[in-house]
Structures are given as structure tokens and as C-alpha cells.
Design a protein around this motif. Structure first.
Motif, short mmCIF file in Angstrom:
data_model
loop_
_atom_site.label_atom_id
_atom_site.label_comp_id
_atom_site.label_asym_id
_atom_site.label_seq_id
_atom_site.Cartn_x
_atom_site.Cartn_y
_atom_site.Cartn_z
N GLU A 499 0.53 -1.08 -0.08
CA GLU A 499 0.01 0.02 -0.04
C GLU A 499 0.88 1.29 -0.01
N THR A 500 0.79 2.03 -1.02
CA THR A 500 1.79 3.25 -1.06
C THR A 500 1.33 4.26 -0.09
N ASP A 501 2.19 5.06 0.13
CA ASP A 501 2.10 6.33 1.01
C ASP A 501 0.92 7.17 0.43
N LYS A 502 0.99 7.27 -0.98
CA LYS A 502 -0.35 7.78 -1.52
C LYS A 502 -1.69 7.55 -1.21
N PHE A 503 -1.76 5.99 -0.98
CA PHE A 503 -2.91 5.41 -0.89
C PHE A 503 -3.36 5.40 0.48
#
Length: 773
Positions: A499-503
Motif C-alpha cells: 500500500e503506497t504512501d499516497k494510498f
């Protein structure tokens, strides 16, 4: 701009009208264009209803048919006349003249005396024994019509039906079902009913051993001279020249199967197969001779499939059942059988089954391109391997490996692209592997299915998911209309890999987003029931499919799980889902004619979480919109309820909308224009809702206001039906938008075809393969 289009279409239509009316200018001197026939029935002894029915039937039998017309015009004839003769039998000119165009039907092509005979013969076959017909030709402006005048007289009725008796075995079988005869005293004489009666007798005899009998061996003698009240007596009997073989009752001697048969086994029109019992002895299994020297098939599969046994009386039902079941095994390309008399004194024959196997193994590579109304375009690559006889018992093993990607080509600027890759395998046994039986029709082979699969999903810059699934269950049919699909266990496990930081930043402010990547363990039985009459030659047919999904119910009840109170149970540290889901899909089809029909569909579903779950897993929720749903809204962008999905654009991420309740209605009028070209006009309505409140999606919960939250769309479609492939283009626009202000949701006053901005926002083009329902 729209006025220019209207003027263009009006001018084009006027030009076509003028030219279509001038087809007669292409005629040679003395030629007359045949415009059709008219039937006039002059007789006061029959009712107007009978006159109307007889007239329609007689017109249907007249030949030839005149050139086709549309609103009184003959555009196909115009295309033929106005197109120069092509130099080759291909190309655009040839296609326009001979495929689109239609050669003129001239009066000289009409055999009026032949049609007169058809009228009289058909009328006599319907009981009008004193019919008289005449004809006259009316010509004007190089066009001609033929008028046939028919005086049918009084229609004769059946006064007596007699089945002639004798002492033969076959006659006694005929007498047993005489009370079920289609020939009834008081009914009108009708030759079609007589033919049906002969076929009824033949069908009954075929079920009782008379293999060589034919309907042509029956004669029905009609005598109209015995009374003076327009009555007729019927006498049913065997023809005097009926072959002796047709009157003999046969039993089965040997059942012989050749599971590796091919055309090389035929020499001089005869099968090159062993005919003596001693040569077949090595191949016997449970009184069935399976000639398979290479041992490619287990003999017991034929014992399960074939219904004939040694000593059985021949009957057509078991004959057809055996052939049907052999085909349903899915391992044989051609299935053929022969009956060969082995004992003419005792009336016995051997039954031979010549089975040509399909390729036992096949490898297929598929490359697909696709686009959808959510502004995604992509491609998919599939590699499929199939083994149709993996354990020599017609068990089918299918293994697939695939990869796919979808790229955003429009819409929200920051929407993520998607990549999927995975593999799955399914093993299917042609029998029920269980300590119990299902009420399966003998004509269809029940199956036990085992499947397992894995899929890797990556939504770029957002998250990655691993999906595992497995199932074990059964598929069986009660008859051709009813099918059951029961999965005793259906397991899905979803685990996030990244899970990316953006998500994570987006999900922190949106609980709904975070649920997409939750660890999910879903297991339990599922059941689907399908009932359909669409394969039957009827004007009105239906299709129904109901589905029930019971996830984690027994486990949740036994463990006392209560997620709402904070007591959520886990398995291997993963919370399991507990819910009840039902979905119903009902479709109705009405056929107006061979070229036009009406299709409708109602989908109603609900998913209710309880016990160990507060919400339904994202993968098990409902979605609407797109090419096979409400076509005026892009795929998965509608709902839930009156929630406005456009507000997501502020979060720079446009995610799929899902719900726990679904209601959808679709109606479509379909008509054929020419050959493979079909058009449609359709209306779609519906929406999805949540069963629980969602503070971040106001208006999403199902409530008493649900009627006002129904979305409506309509449009026109083009379908290119090439039999093996149907390419569909549907252009739709919204008529009612549920996330507009209440009281302002109908959009009729906002329609503006002349505005490019309106067209961009409201005209949705759906490109798809196949019909939507």
C-alpha cells in the motif's frame, strides 16, 4: 448544428423516396413488376374468423414473394437496378447489387395456374373438399397484381375414427394407444393433424421395439360419401405394402463400443469391425464390449453412460439418451451408432457405437483488446491448456495463465492504471463424487468440479493485492430447463502486498477506501439455480437465475462472533466474513416476428452483513453502470443512492462505487434491418444502496426515499451479428440522475445535442461483445 443534420437526413430521405418510386423505369418493354397477390374468399358458409385464418395461410404458400418493401418503397430493388453490373463476383459493387440489392420479381415469374393448384390443394387438406379457385391479373403503370378468388364451400368434420384390427403384434400395440389419438370426432378434417397422428403412432412403436417402422407405413383413409352432412369417416390402418421388417419387434443382443473410431475403419461402405462374439471376448465389461486395444478409456464410463443392456427391448428414448450422454461427456468429436441384425429369427440386433475422440489435449493462446465506458482501454493475454481425459474417465483438466492491463485514457486526471496476472486450474469429473445423489436428468451428465486459482492485482501508485481462491462443488440438470450449481465450499483469501504512501494518505480520510485492501477471508457454500425456456421455439420465453451466498454462517454462529460489539473472531489472525447474499436475475423475451423482438430484465439483490462482519467485502458487493448494466452511466460510477461520486475528484482519485442492495431494470426493442445488421432502442433504470450508514457517502443508505434515487438512461444501439461474434455499439444518455438536487433529477430540460460540452458529459458510447442480456 443539429438543424443542419436534420436537413441533411430529410434531403437524403426525400432523394431515396424519389428514386425508390422510379424502379419501373428500369423494366424492358412488355415487362411488369409483380407487386404481390391478394386472396379473396367468397363464401357465406364459413365464419369471418375462418376466412381470415385461411386467407393468411394461403397467402403464405403462394410463390414467388414480391420484392420487399419499407413504408411502401422498395429500396433493395432500387440498389439492384441502379448499380451497374460488376466485372467480378466480389468487391463493393457486387456486394451492393447482389447482397444489399434485390433482383426484380416480374409478372412473368409468377405461375398463376400453379398457385391456383396450391390454393385448392391446401384448402382440401384443411377439409374444404368442394373448393373452387380462379385468378385475375390487374396491371397498371408497369406494375401487376394477381387476385385469387376462392370459394371453399363448407368445411368437413370427422364423424367417425376407426383403427382397423387384426391379430398381429404390431396391431395390438397400435390399438393400445388408440384412445390417445389426435383424430377426434367432431373436429374439422385437417391433413396436418393426420400427419401428426401418423408420427404419434410411429413414436409409440419406436418405444416398444419396432425400430424399422416408419410413419409412411400408416395410411389414413377418408370417406366423405357415407353421409350427406359434410362429414367424413377416417380409417387408420397399416399399408398393405408395409415391409415385414417394419412389423417386427427387436431386442438388443450385444452392445459394442469403439471409442477410437475414425473414417479409416470404413471399407467399401462397411465398418471394418469385428462381428463375431469370440473376437470381442477380450473387450467385454459388464456385458458391454469396449474395443479399445490402446486402453485410452476406462470401460466403466460407458457402463455409466449407455442405457441399452443385453436383452433389452429396443426403445427410442434410451437410444437418444445414450447418444446425448456420450456427447455431453465432452471428449468425443463425433458420435454415431448403428443397429445390425444379428439374429433374424429371434429379432435381435447388435448396437454399435462409433466414437471419434476430440483432441485429448489442446493449447490455445488468446490476445484480447478492450475498452469500457469508464475511460479505460487495455489488453489481455490468455494461455489455456485442456486435457479432456486426464484419468481415462473423461475427466477434464483446464489450466489457464493470464495477464492483463488497463490504462486510463480520459476522465479523472489522476486515476490509477491496473495490471492483473494469475493462473487457475479446474478439474471436472463426469459424475457426482458424494455419498448422496442429486435428482439429475438422465439426459445430462452431472459433474463434480474442483478449482483453485491465484491472481496478482496491481493498481499503480496505490496498492497491490494477492487473491487466492478454491472451490469444490457440483453442477447438475433436472432437465433442459433447470440447472443447479452447488459449491459445498467456496473460499477466497485476499491479502494486500503493498500500500503506497499516497494510498494510505487517501485511505486515512476515507474508511471506504481502506476496506478495498483489507485482509479478507471468505468461505462458505454458494448455490445458483437457473431456469430457462429460451431454447424453445416460442413467442414468449423467460430466463431466471437465482443465487444464494452464505459466507461464514456456521462458523460465526458456533464461535459467537459479534463484530458490532468488538468481538470479531479470526482464523490464522485473519477476520472471516459473515454475511447473507441473495441475487435474482429475471429476463423476459417476446418475439413479434422473425425480425423484431422485445427483451427485458429485472435484477434484484441484497447482501446483509452480520455476526463477524460489519460490512460486505468489496469483492462481493454490487455494482452498476457500464455496457451490460445502466448504459447511460460509466462502469461502476453510479451510486450508491443519491451520493454524488463526482466529489471524489477533490481527492484526486476516482474509485469504484459499490453497494449492498441492487435494483436494476432494462428494456430493449430489437429489430433486424438487413442480414447481420440489427438496431435497438433501450431504456435502463436502477441503482445500488448500502444497508448501513456511511458518513463519508451521504445519501448512500437504502431508505424510504429509494424510489426518488432511481437512475434512468436511454439510447440507441447497433449490433453486427455475425453468428459466431456479435459486435455491439450502444449510445446512451442519462434521463434521470439520482445525485442531482431532489426535484431536479429529470434531465429532459437539459438536453442540448447542439452543445459539445453537453455531448461530452452526457453521451456515453459503450462498445462490447455480445448482447447485454
Amino acid at each position: 448544428m443539429i438543424h443542419k443534420y436534420l436537413r441533411f437526413f430529410f434531403a437524403s430521405g426525400l432523394a431515396l423516396l424519389i428514386h425508390s418510386c422510379s424502379n419501373t423505369k428500369y423494366l424492358q418493354d412488355g415487362e411488369l413488376l409483380y407487386t404481390g397477390a391478394e386472396i379473396k374468399i367468397e363464401d357465406d358458409s364459413i365464419s369471418n374468423k375462418e376466412k381470415k385464418a385461411l386467407k393468411a395461410e394461403l397467402e403464405e404458400n403462394l410463390t414467388p414473394k414480391p420484392n420487399s418493401t419499407i413504408l411502401g418503397l422498395r429500396p433493395k430493388l432500387y440498389f439492384y437496378n441502379s448499380t451497374k453490373e460488376p466485372e467480378k463476383q466480389k468487391g463493393f459493387r457486387y456486394w451492393l447489387k447482389y447482397k444489399i440489392g434485390e433482383e426484380p420479381v416480374l409478372l412473368q415469374d409468377v405461375d398463376r395456374e400453379f398457385n391456383k393448384d396450391i390454393i385448392e390443394n391446401y384448402s382440401e387438406n384443411k377439409g374444404f373438399f368442394n373448393v373452387n379457385a380462379s385468378y385475375d391479373t390487374v396491371a397498371k403503370n408497369k406494375k401487376a397484381e394477381v387476385i385469387y378468388t376462392v370459394r371453399p364451400g363448407t368445411r368437413y368434420k370427422i364423424s367417425e375414427v376407426n383403427f382397423e384390427k387384426d391379430s398381429t403384434l404390431i396391431n395390438s400395440e397400435i390399438q393400445k394407444t388408440a384412445d390417445k389419438s389426435f383424430l377426434k370426432v367432431g373436429n374439422y378434417f385437417d391433413f396436418d393433424v393426420i400427419k401428426a397422428e401418423r408420427e404419434r403412432i410411429d413414436k409409440n412403436l419406436k418405444e416398444n421395439g419396432f425400430y424399422y417402422f416408419s410413419p409412411d407405413n400408416i395410411i389414413v383413409q377418408a370417406d366423405s360419401t357415407v353421409t350427406t352432412n359434410h362429414n367424413v369417416d377416417l380409417n387408420v390402418k397399416l399399408k398393405d405394402n408395409t415391409p415385414k421388417l417394419a412389423t417386427e419387434q427387436f431386442t438388443i443382443d450385444k452392445v459394442i463400443v469403439f471409442p477410437n473410431y475414425n473414417i479409416q475403419d470404413v471399407k467399401d461402405g462397411k465398418y471394418n469391425v469385428p462381428m463375431r462374439a469370440d473376437s470381442l471376448a477380450p473387450y467385454v465389461y459388464e456385458d458391454i464390449f469396449v474395443v479399445d486395444p490402446d486402453d485410452k478409456f476406462k470401460p466403466k464410463i460407458f457402463d455409466r453412460v449407455l442405457y441399452f443392456e443385453q436383452g433389452d427391448l429396443y426403445n427410442r428414448a434410451d437410444h437418444n439418451l445414450s447418444l446425448s450422454r456420450l456427447i455431453n461427456l465432452g471428449v468425443f468429436k463425433f458420435v454415431k451408432n448403428e443397429f445390425v441384425v444379428s439374429d433374424s429369427i429371434n429379432n435381435k440386433f447388435d448396437v454399435y457405437y462409433m466414437l471419434t475422440p476430440r483432441k485429448i489435449q489442446s493449447l490455445r493462446l488468446e490476445a484480447l483488446g478492450r475498452t469500457n465506458s469508464a475511460n479505460y482501454a487495455g489488453s489481455e493475454l490468455n494461455l489455456n491448456w485442456t486435457h479432456r481425459n486426464i484419468f481415462r474417465g473423461a475427466e477434464q483438466l483446464k489450466v489457464a495463465v493470464y495477464g492483463a492491463f488497463d490504462v486510463q485514457i480520459g476522465g479523472p486526471a489522476d486515476a490509477a492504471n491496473m495490471f492483473r496476472a494469475g493462473a487457475n486450474a479446474q478439474l471436472s469429473f463426469p459424475r457426482i463424487i458424494a455419498p448422496f445423489r442429486f435428482p439429475s436428468s438422465s439426459a445430462y451428465i452431472p459433474r463434480t468440479n474442483i478449482s483453485i486459482g491465484y491472481e496478482f492485482q496491481n493498481r499503480t501508485d496505490l496498492y497491490t493485492l494477492n487473491n487466492f481462491n478454491a472451490s469444490f462443488g457440483y453442477v447438475w440438470k433436472e432437465n433442459e430447463r433447470k440447472e443447479h450449481d452447488l459449491k459445498i465450499i467456496d473460499i477466497t483469501y485476499v491479502a494486500p502486498a503493498n500500500e503506497t504512501d499516497k494510498f494510505l494518505a487517501l485511505a486515512a480520510d476515507n474508511i471506504y477506501l481502506s476496506r478495498i485492501t483489507d485482509q479478507q477471508l471468505i468461505f462458505g457454500p454458494t448455490y445458483a439455480y437457473t431456469y430457462t425456456t429460451t431454447m424453445l421455439p416460442r413467442k414468449n420465453t423467460i430466463y431466471y437465475r437465482g443465487m444464494l451466498d452464505l459466507a461464514g454462517n456456521l462458523t460465526g454462529l458456533l464461535s459467537g462472533a459479534n463484530a458490532k460489539e468488538g468481538d470479531q473472531k479470526t482464523i490464522f489472525d485473519v477476520p472471516f466474513s459473515q454475511y447473507l447474499k441473495m441475487e435474482n436475475d429475471f429476463r423476459f423475451y417476446h418475439k413479434f416476428s422473425e425480425k423484431s423482438s422485445f427483451a427485458s430484465r429485472i435484477i434484484a439483490g441484497v447482501a446483509y452483513p452480520y455476526g463477524n462482519s460489519v460490512d460486505i467485502p468489496f469483492s462481493r458487493q454490487f455494482f452498476v453502470g457500464g455496457s451490460n448494466s445502466i448504459r447511460a452511466f460509466r462502469a461502476r460510477t453510479l451510486g450508491p443512492g443519491s451520493y454524488d461520486p463526482r466529489s471524489q475528484e477533490e481527492d484526486a482519485f476516482f474509485f469504484d462505487q459499490s453497494g449492498d442492495v441492487k435494483l436494476e431494470l432494462n428494456a430493449e426493442y430489437r429489430f433486424n434491418v438487413y442480414n447481420f445488421l440489427n438496431l435497438a432502442a433501450f431504456v435502463d433504470a436502477g441503482n445500488i444502496w448500502l444497508v448501513n450508514e456511511d458518513a463519508q457517502r451521504p445519501g448512500a443508505k437504502f431508505s424510504s426515499e429509494w424510489m426518488s434515487e432511481i437512475a434512468v438512461g436511454a439510447g440507441l444501439g447497433v449490433r453486427l451479428d455475425f453468428s459466431i461474434l456479435v459486435l455491439r455499439l450502444d449510445l446512451a444518455m442519462p434521463l434521470r440522475v439520482p445525485y442531482y438536487e431532489k426535484g431536479d433529477r429529470w434531465t429532459f430540460d437539459k438536453i442540448d445535442f447542439g452543445s459539445s460540452d453537453w455531448r461530452k458529459d452526457n453521451l456515453i458510447l459503450n462498445i462490447a461483445i455480445g448482447y447485454p442480456f
